[in-house]
Design an enzyme around this catalytic site. Structure first.
Site, PDB file in Angstrom:
ATOM      1  N   LYS A 187      -3.778  -1.789  14.090  1.00  0.00           N
ATOM      2  CA  LYS A 187      -3.147  -0.688  14.888  1.00  0.00           C
ATOM      3  C   LYS A 187      -3.711  -0.518  16.630  1.00  0.00           C
ATOM      4  CE  LYS A 187      -3.429   1.511  11.285  1.00  0.00           C
ATOM      5  NZ  LYS A 187      -3.326   2.129  10.182  1.00  0.00           N
ATOM      6  N   GLU A 211       0.997  -1.141  -0.223  1.00  0.00           N
ATOM      7  CA  GLU A 211      -0.049  -0.003   0.052  1.00  0.00           C
ATOM      8  C   GLU A 211       0.876   1.197   0.042  1.00  0.00           C
ATOM      9  OE1 GLU A 211      -1.480   1.996   3.436  1.00  0.00           O
ATOM     10  OE2 GLU A 211      -1.171   0.195   4.824  1.00  0.00           O
TER      11      GLU A 211
END
Ligand code: PSU
Ligand code: MN
Length: 302
Positions: free
Chosen positions: A159, A25
């Protein structure tokens, strides 16, 4: 209408010959890390993929074209560009149609990888359910994408700024397999372990590749999330991080940070509050994920 796809020379050749390809990404480059570490890391990660026997395909939208694989100059330009759009499922087509430039999140990279015929994608950590989502409704489109698009995503979990238990509950609801690589607890991004039990555990890339193919054969929509623990020597213990994350979240609230700005703001504050240690760990875990993704992509060819 045709999609304006631009393949790098190496990626075009690899796809034509049926070699292993790993998608990467670009939001982590533009919104996840500061310059110049972002560009350095992007290069290291691409080299890690090559060293493990696959071809890296970093994905981004540049001047209205969806790039599958970035040439060196394009990667440099993206890493230093200001005000680059952060593209998810909602904005990817609009950006391409209007000739824009933008970095792809996990969701948008999955869509692009699937269009290009790439089955495996490596990143740092996926987006998920934000803390306080019961009032903010801030849930990353990454989760929905995993339920829709048949790409196996290798990450170090979600995350740790997020509400991790809620994130994995939503993935279960959406029918997304969460495969933990080689351990019994779900990794927590900067920390290798957590108190969340692995929904599925696999110890070898071949099993992960076989599960991906079996889902396809059964007509099951969506991909797989492979969570790969950060190497122990690089981790930051969750107890060290907890007060830092709390401080960053309080600052985000005080500054009324919302929507797409939340994740980049928190990562930037945690970088400052850990004297850069969070970035060192982030780089180590992305590289570790790139290596595993390359092995899975190779196993898919068998
Ligand atoms: N992982 C990182 N750094 C990042 C991201 C992931 O280590 O910057 C990006 C990914 O592109 C992910 C996005 O899709 O953050 C999630 O943003 P949001 O929470 O706004 O959906
Ligand atoms: Mn969000």
């Amino acid at each position: 209408m045709t999609i304006p796809l631009t393949y790098s020379a190496k990626v075009a050749e690899a796809l034509a010959k049926g070699h292993a390809v790993v998608a990467l990404e670009s939001t982590i480059i533009t919104h996840g890390m500061p310059f110049p570490q972002n560009v350095e890391t992007a290069r290291l990660v691409e080299q890690d993929v090559r060293n493990a026997g696959a071809v890296p395909a970093t994905i981004a939208v540049m001047g209205g074209r969806l790039h599958i694989g970035l040439e060196a100059a394009a990667l440099d330009a993206l890493g230093q560009a200001q005000n680059v759009a952060k593209l998810s499922r909602a904005d990817l087509a609009a950006c391409i149609a209007t000739g824009g430039t933008g970095a792809t999140t996990v969701a948008a990279t999955m869509i692009a990888a699937h269009l290009a015929g790439i089955h495996v994608f490596a990143t740092g950590g996926i987006g998920g359910v934000h803390r306080g989502a019961e009032t903010s409704f801030d849930i990353s489109a990454d989760l929905q994408e995993l339920a829709l698009t048949p790409v196996t995503v290798v990450a170090a979990g979600a995350k740790a700024i997020l509400d991790l238990p809620k994130t994995f509950e939503v993935l279960e609801t959406l029918g997304v397999p969460v495969i933990v690589y080689g351990q019994d607890s779900i990794p927590a991004f900067w920390s290798a372990t957590s108190d969340m039990v692995a929904p599925l555990r696999m110890n070898d890339p071949a099993s992960i590749a076989a599960s991906h193919k079996m889902r396809g054969a059964m007509g099951l929509a969506g991909g797989q999330l492979v969570t790969n623990p950060i190497p122990l020597g690089d981790e930051i213990p969750a107890t060290t991080l907890a007060p830092i994350i709390a401080k960053a979240l309080a600052e985000a609230e005080a500054h009324k940070i919302s929507a797409k700005a939340v994740t980049p703001f928190l990562l930037d504050r945690i970088f400052a509050l850990t004297d850069g240690r969070s970035l060192t760990a982030n780089i180590a875990l992305v590289r570790n994920n790139a290596r595993l993704a390359a092995e899975i992509a190779r196993a898919m060819l068998k």
